[in-house]
Every structure is written in structure tokens, then in C-alpha cells.
Write a protein that holds these residues in place. Structure first.
Motif, mmCIF file in Angstrom:
data_model
loop_
_atom_site.group_PDB
_atom_site.id
_atom_site.type_symbol
_atom_site.label_atom_id
_atom_site.label_comp_id
_atom_site.label_asym_id
_atom_site.label_seq_id
_atom_site.Cartn_x
_atom_site.Cartn_y
_atom_site.Cartn_z
ATOM 1 N N GLY A 164 4.184 30.957 14.156
ATOM 2 C CA GLY A 164 4.172 29.632 13.552
ATOM 3 C C GLY A 164 4.011 28.497 14.538
ATOM 4 O O GLY A 164 3.956 27.350 14.138
ATOM 5 N N ALA A 165 3.948 28.802 15.829
ATOM 6 C CA ALA A 165 3.809 27.742 16.822
ATOM 7 C C ALA A 165 2.351 27.288 16.905
ATOM 8 O O ALA A 165 1.437 28.034 16.575
ATOM 9 C CB ALA A 165 4.287 28.234 18.181
ATOM 10 N N SER A 166 2.159 26.065 17.364
ATOM 11 C CA SER A 166 0.807 25.551 17.520
ATOM 12 C C SER A 166 0.398 25.635 18.991
ATOM 13 O O SER A 166 1.236 25.745 19.874
ATOM 14 C CB SER A 166 0.731 24.105 17.034
ATOM 15 O OG SER A 166 1.626 23.309 17.781
ATOM 16 N N VAL A 167 -0.896 25.592 19.243
ATOM 17 C CA VAL A 167 -1.453 25.638 20.586
ATOM 18 C C VAL A 167 -2.153 24.321 20.850
ATOM 19 O O VAL A 167 -2.860 23.802 19.986
ATOM 20 C CB VAL A 167 -2.465 26.803 20.729
ATOM 21 C CG1 VAL A 167 -3.109 26.807 22.097
ATOM 22 C CG2 VAL A 167 -1.793 28.124 20.444
ATOM 23 N N GLN A 168 -1.983 23.781 22.046
ATOM 24 C CA GLN A 168 -2.641 22.533 22.414
ATOM 25 C C GLN A 168 -3.672 22.812 23.496
ATOM 26 O O GLN A 168 -3.465 23.658 24.355
ATOM 27 C CB GLN A 168 -1.622 21.523 22.912
ATOM 28 C CG GLN A 168 -2.213 20.157 23.136
ATOM 29 C CD GLN A 168 -1.158 19.107 23.406
ATOM 30 O OE1 GLN A 168 0.033 19.378 23.325
ATOM 31 N NE2 GLN A 168 -1.585 17.916 23.726
ATOM 32 N N ALA A 169 -4.785 22.093 23.446
ATOM 33 C CA ALA A 169 -5.828 22.223 24.458
ATOM 34 C C ALA A 169 -6.479 20.869 24.681
ATOM 35 O O ALA A 169 -6.452 19.996 23.812
ATOM 36 C CB ALA A 169 -6.879 23.239 24.021
ATOM 37 N N THR A 170 -7.058 20.719 25.866
ATOM 38 C CA THR A 170 -7.839 19.536 26.176
ATOM 39 C C THR A 170 -9.287 19.969 26.328
ATOM 40 O O THR A 170 -9.592 20.918 27.057
ATOM 41 C CB THR A 170 -7.342 18.865 27.472
ATOM 42 O OG1 THR A 170 -5.986 18.476 27.276
ATOM 43 C CG2 THR A 170 -8.180 17.643 27.814
ATOM 44 N N PHE A 171 -10.161 19.281 25.631
ATOM 45 C CA PHE A 171 -11.593 19.567 25.645
ATOM 46 C C PHE A 171 -12.270 18.463 26.455
ATOM 47 O O PHE A 171 -12.305 17.315 26.014
ATOM 48 C CB PHE A 171 -12.139 19.592 24.214
ATOM 49 C CG PHE A 171 -11.485 20.627 23.339
ATOM 50 C CD1 PHE A 171 -12.041 21.888 23.198
ATOM 51 C CD2 PHE A 171 -10.307 20.356 22.654
ATOM 52 C CE1 PHE A 171 -11.442 22.846 22.398
ATOM 53 C CE2 PHE A 171 -9.702 21.303 21.849
ATOM 54 C CZ PHE A 171 -10.268 22.559 21.717
ATOM 55 N N ARG A 172 -12.784 18.802 27.633
ATOM 56 C CA ARG A 172 -13.489 17.818 28.452
ATOM 57 C C ARG A 172 -14.974 17.895 28.090
ATOM 58 O O ARG A 172 -15.611 18.928 28.244
ATOM 59 C CB ARG A 172 -13.272 18.090 29.936
ATOM 60 C CG ARG A 172 -13.924 17.009 30.795
ATOM 61 C CD ARG A 172 -13.367 16.985 32.179
ATOM 62 N NE ARG A 172 -11.978 16.532 32.132
ATOM 63 C CZ ARG A 172 -11.106 16.760 33.103
ATOM 64 N NH1 ARG A 172 -11.453 17.421 34.183
ATOM 65 N NH2 ARG A 172 -9.865 16.303 32.999
ATOM 66 N N VAL A 173 -15.502 16.776 27.591
ATOM 67 C CA VAL A 173 -16.877 16.714 27.095
ATOM 68 C C VAL A 173 -17.606 15.544 27.755
ATOM 69 O O VAL A 173 -16.968 14.611 28.255
ATOM 70 C CB VAL A 173 -16.903 16.544 25.558
ATOM 71 C CG1 VAL A 173 -16.301 17.757 24.862
ATOM 72 C CG2 VAL A 173 -16.172 15.283 25.129
ATOM 73 N N PRO A 174 -18.932 15.565 27.738
ATOM 74 C CA PRO A 174 -19.668 14.410 28.254
ATOM 75 C C PRO A 174 -19.368 13.173 27.398
ATOM 76 O O PRO A 174 -19.174 13.285 26.187
ATOM 77 C CB PRO A 174 -21.146 14.804 28.109
ATOM 78 C CG PRO A 174 -21.154 16.265 27.840
ATOM 79 C CD PRO A 174 -19.821 16.630 27.290
ATOM 80 N N ALA A 175 -19.337 12.021 28.016
ATOM 81 C CA ALA A 175 -19.132 10.771 27.276
ATOM 82 C C ALA A 175 -20.454 10.353 26.643
ATOM 83 O O ALA A 175 -21.400 10.004 27.329
ATOM 84 C CB ALA A 175 -18.611 9.684 28.204
ATOM 85 N N THR A 176 -20.513 10.442 25.333
ATOM 86 C CA THR A 176 -21.676 10.009 24.565
ATOM 87 C C THR A 176 -21.173 9.084 23.466
ATOM 88 O O THR A 176 -19.967 8.957 23.250
ATOM 89 C CB THR A 176 -22.406 11.209 23.926
ATOM 90 O OG1 THR A 176 -21.516 11.831 22.973
ATOM 91 C CG2 THR A 176 -22.846 12.232 24.974
#
Length: 108
Positions: free
Chosen positions: A56-68
Motif C-alpha cells: 500500500g505504500a507509494s513510490v516517489q521519483a524525479t523525472f529529469r526532462v528537457p525544458a520545452t
């Protein structure tokens, strides 16, 4: 500038939308796609990953993407579709001059 070779995962952005079933309950899946980008995906800290191992726990992530124009416009009203899951966007901040760090939480 970071090498684009580190962005190996394709992610989809969508405007979060819900529909109601016959009982008046919200049903996910009516999201309106707005675009896609290649991202470098960084999951949470070791402690966060261990905590996410619990049911039941959630997972966090950071998505590094090009700035558009599209990625600069992503808000908490949007979701990311990635790795077979739906990720709720929690923040979108600039990283250096040409990239964005979009943090999101995957629902368990």
C-alpha cells in the motif's frame, strides 16, 4: 549541460481526468494526453524505497526532462504515465537552464 544519453526512459504526460461510474464514484483512466518526452528517472532515497516495499505504500521519483514549452507547463493537474503506472505530479522545477525536474508519486 547534461548528456541526452542519460534520458533513456520515454514518459507520457496527460491532464488528469476522472469520470464517474453508475454509483457516482470517480474512475481513473479518462486522462487527456498532452505529449511525451525522454527522461532520466531517479527514484527516491534508500529509506523511501524500503518504505515503498510495504503493501500500500507509494513510490516517489524525479523525472529529469528537457525544458520545452510542454514540460514547463506541467502542473499538479497532470499525471505521468510510465512503467505501467500512473504517477501524480507533485512538483515541476527548473534544473539548470535547459532541463526540468518533475517529481511524481506512483499510486500503489
Amino acid at each position: 549541460m547534461r548528456s541526452a544519453g542519460r534520458r533513456t526512459d520515454r514518459i507520457q504526460f496527460a491532464l488528469a481526468a476522472t469520470a464517474e461510474n453508475d454509483f457516482g464514484e470517480d474512475v481513473e483512466g479518462a486522462d487527456a494526453a498532452i505529449g511525451a518526452a525522454y527522461a532520466e528517472v531517479n527514484y527516491g532515497t534508500g529509506a523511501e524505497r524500503r518504505a515503498a516495499g510495504h503493501e500500500g505504500a507509494s513510490v516517489q521519483a524525479t523525472f529529469r526532462v528537457p525544458a520545452t514549452a510542454m514540460t514547463r507547463g506541467v502542473t499538479t493537474e497532470h499525471v505521468i504515465l510510465f512503467d505501467g503506472g500512473r504517477w501524480d505530479v507533485t512538483s515541476n522545477v527548473p534544473w539548470q537552464r535547459r532541463e526540468r525536474d518533475i517529481t511524481a508519486t506512483r499510486r500503489a
